[in-house]
Design a protein around this motif. Structure first.
Motif, mmCIF file in Angstrom:
data_model
loop_
_atom_site.group_PDB
_atom_site.id
_atom_site.type_symbol
_atom_site.label_atom_id
_atom_site.label_comp_id
_atom_site.label_asym_id
_atom_site.label_seq_id
_atom_site.Cartn_x
_atom_site.Cartn_y
_atom_site.Cartn_z
ATOM 1 N N LEU A 158 0.852 -1.189 0.000
ATOM 2 C CA LEU A 158 0.000 0.000 0.000
ATOM 3 C C LEU A 158 0.890 1.241 0.000
ATOM 4 O O LEU A 158 1.742 1.383 0.888
ATOM 5 C CB LEU A 158 -0.909 -0.001 1.236
ATOM 6 C CG LEU A 158 -1.722 1.261 1.492
ATOM 7 C CD1 LEU A 158 -2.719 1.510 0.370
ATOM 8 C CD2 LEU A 158 -2.435 1.158 2.836
ATOM 9 N N VAL A 159 0.714 2.085 -1.002
ATOM 10 C CA VAL A 159 1.520 3.298 -1.108
ATOM 11 C C VAL A 159 0.620 4.492 -1.387
ATOM 12 O O VAL A 159 -0.573 4.333 -1.670
ATOM 13 C CB VAL A 159 2.588 3.170 -2.214
ATOM 14 C CG1 VAL A 159 3.582 2.072 -1.894
ATOM 15 C CG2 VAL A 159 1.928 2.946 -3.570
ATOM 16 N N GLN A 160 1.212 5.679 -1.314
ATOM 17 C CA GLN A 160 0.493 6.917 -1.611
ATOM 18 C C GLN A 160 0.728 7.320 -3.068
ATOM 19 O O GLN A 160 1.702 6.880 -3.704
ATOM 20 C CB GLN A 160 0.983 8.031 -0.693
ATOM 21 C CG GLN A 160 0.811 7.749 0.788
ATOM 22 C CD GLN A 160 -0.641 7.659 1.183
ATOM 23 O OE1 GLN A 160 -1.458 8.512 0.788
ATOM 24 N NE2 GLN A 160 -0.994 6.642 1.963
ATOM 25 N N VAL A 161 -0.150 8.159 -3.552
ATOM 26 C CA VAL A 161 0.016 8.689 -4.911
ATOM 27 C C VAL A 161 1.392 9.339 -5.039
ATOM 28 O O VAL A 161 1.823 10.083 -4.153
ATOM 29 C CB VAL A 161 -1.085 9.714 -5.224
ATOM 30 C CG1 VAL A 161 -0.779 10.453 -6.512
ATOM 31 C CG2 VAL A 161 -2.437 9.026 -5.317
ATOM 32 N N GLY A 162 2.078 9.018 -6.121
ATOM 33 C CA GLY A 162 3.393 9.584 -6.374
ATOM 34 C C GLY A 162 4.549 8.761 -5.830
ATOM 35 O O GLY A 162 5.711 9.035 -6.159
ATOM 36 N N ASP A 163 4.244 7.760 -5.027
ATOM 37 C CA ASP A 163 5.285 6.910 -4.456
ATOM 38 C C ASP A 163 5.824 5.930 -5.496
ATOM 39 O O ASP A 163 5.301 5.835 -6.616
ATOM 40 C CB ASP A 163 4.742 6.133 -3.263
ATOM 41 C CG ASP A 163 4.638 6.985 -2.017
ATOM 42 O OD1 ASP A 163 4.053 6.501 -1.024
ATOM 43 O OD2 ASP A 163 5.123 8.136 -2.032
ATOM 44 N N LYS B 238 -0.133 5.978 -9.479
ATOM 45 C CA LYS B 238 -1.435 6.622 -9.513
ATOM 46 C C LYS B 238 -2.492 5.655 -8.972
ATOM 47 O O LYS B 238 -2.290 4.437 -9.004
ATOM 48 C CB LYS B 238 -1.779 6.990 -10.960
ATOM 49 C CG LYS B 238 -0.744 7.843 -11.659
ATOM 50 C CD LYS B 238 -1.128 8.062 -13.116
ATOM 51 C CE LYS B 238 -0.104 8.904 -13.842
ATOM 52 N NZ LYS B 238 -0.473 9.123 -15.265
ATOM 53 N N PRO B 239 -3.637 6.179 -8.552
ATOM 54 C CA PRO B 239 -4.697 5.277 -8.066
ATOM 55 C C PRO B 239 -5.102 4.239 -9.115
ATOM 56 O O PRO B 239 -5.429 3.102 -8.752
ATOM 57 C CB PRO B 239 -5.841 6.236 -7.754
ATOM 58 C CG PRO B 239 -5.159 7.522 -7.410
ATOM 59 C CD PRO B 239 -3.964 7.596 -8.313
ATOM 60 N N GLU B 240 -5.048 4.617 -10.386
ATOM 61 C CA GLU B 240 -5.437 3.674 -11.440
ATOM 62 C C GLU B 240 -4.419 2.556 -11.651
ATOM 63 O O GLU B 240 -4.681 1.626 -12.417
ATOM 64 C CB GLU B 240 -5.678 4.398 -12.763
ATOM 65 C CG GLU B 240 -4.569 5.332 -13.192
ATOM 66 C CD GLU B 240 -4.839 6.778 -12.780
ATOM 67 O OE1 GLU B 240 -5.286 7.012 -11.628
ATOM 68 O OE2 GLU B 240 -4.571 7.671 -13.622
ATOM 69 N N GLN C 35 -0.541 -7.757 -4.527
ATOM 70 C CA GLN C 35 -1.451 -6.608 -4.534
ATOM 71 C C GLN C 35 -0.646 -5.313 -4.463
ATOM 72 O O GLN C 35 0.246 -5.178 -3.614
ATOM 73 C CB GLN C 35 -2.403 -6.686 -3.347
ATOM 74 C CG GLN C 35 -3.345 -5.512 -3.234
ATOM 75 C CD GLN C 35 -4.391 -5.480 -4.333
ATOM 76 O OE1 GLN C 35 -4.997 -6.504 -4.646
ATOM 77 N NE2 GLN C 35 -4.610 -4.310 -4.939
ATOM 78 N N VAL C 36 -0.972 -4.398 -5.341
ATOM 79 C CA VAL C 36 -0.453 -3.040 -5.290
ATOM 80 C C VAL C 36 -1.655 -2.112 -5.137
ATOM 81 O O VAL C 36 -2.562 -2.125 -5.974
ATOM 82 C CB VAL C 36 0.342 -2.679 -6.558
ATOM 83 C CG1 VAL C 36 0.714 -1.194 -6.554
ATOM 84 C CG2 VAL C 36 1.597 -3.540 -6.656
ATOM 85 N N THR C 37 -1.649 -1.338 -4.079
ATOM 86 C CA THR C 37 -2.749 -0.403 -3.815
ATOM 87 C C THR C 37 -2.165 0.992 -3.685
ATOM 88 O O THR C 37 -1.272 1.223 -2.863
ATOM 89 C CB THR C 37 -3.508 -0.783 -2.543
ATOM 90 O OG1 THR C 37 -4.004 -2.110 -2.665
ATOM 91 C CG2 THR C 37 -4.679 0.164 -2.318
ATOM 92 N N VAL C 38 -2.669 1.903 -4.497
ATOM 93 C CA VAL C 38 -2.206 3.284 -4.478
ATOM 94 C C VAL C 38 -3.333 4.133 -3.919
ATOM 95 O O VAL C 38 -4.398 4.253 -4.533
ATOM 96 C CB VAL C 38 -1.795 3.762 -5.880
ATOM 97 C CG1 VAL C 38 -1.220 5.177 -5.800
ATOM 98 C CG2 VAL C 38 -0.792 2.804 -6.496
ATOM 99 N N SER C 39 -3.080 4.716 -2.784
ATOM 100 C CA SER C 39 -4.095 5.491 -2.090
ATOM 101 C C SER C 39 -3.924 6.975 -2.363
ATOM 102 O O SER C 39 -2.810 7.501 -2.365
ATOM 103 C CB SER C 39 -4.007 5.242 -0.585
ATOM 104 O OG SER C 39 -4.866 6.101 0.127
ATOM 105 N N SER C 40 -5.062 7.638 -2.584
ATOM 106 C CA SER C 40 -5.018 9.086 -2.780
ATOM 107 C C SER C 40 -5.348 9.816 -1.488
ATOM 108 O O SER C 40 -5.334 11.028 -1.440
ATOM 109 C CB SER C 40 -6.011 9.498 -3.878
ATOM 110 O OG SER C 40 -7.312 9.062 -3.536
#
Length: 121
Positions: free
Chosen positions: A9-14, A85-87, A116-121
């Motif tokens: 789980l990462v943040q946008v831009g990571d 990105k979230p997408e 699993q890769v999850t990008v959180s905004s």
């Protein structure tokens, strides 16, 4: 057998780096590719690298942000992902084939279990 690692789980831009470890000694003979599948969507080709590592291809949506690489001595493939990105959120799979860079998942004969890769905004 292929085993992926490195999701999370990462943040946008990571950034994230996925790895794919192969148990076959013939690893250097295969094209390696990364696919991803988001909920409710078809599995899509993300990036691929030929057996020698000389040629790579990317889906347009990740071009310039993702880099695929391989180590034929260590029997590993990697997907370095930047500016996430979230997408980009999806389960990511590595896969191998004797063919030269096909884009259809039906042309790949060996798959990892997915990460699993999850990008959180």
């Amino acid at each position: 057998q292929l085993v992926e690692s490195g999701g999370g789980l990462v943040q946008v831009g990571d950034s994230l780096r996925l790895s794919c470890a192969a148990s076959r000694r013939s690893f250097s003979r295969y094209t390696m590719a990364w696919f991803r599948q988001a909920p409710g969507k078809e599995r899509e080709f993300v990036a691929g690298i030929t057996s020698s590592g000389q040629s790579t291809e990317y889906v347009d949506s990740v071009e310039g942000r993702f880099t695929v690489s391989r180590d034929n001595v260590g029997n590993t493939a990697h997907l370095q992902m930047h500016s996430l990105k979230p997408e980009d959120t999806a389960v990511y799979y590595c896969a191998s084939t004797f063919l030269i860079m096909p884009k259809s998942p039906n042309d790949y004969h060996t798959w990892g279990q997915g990460v699993q890769v999850t990008v959180s905004s």
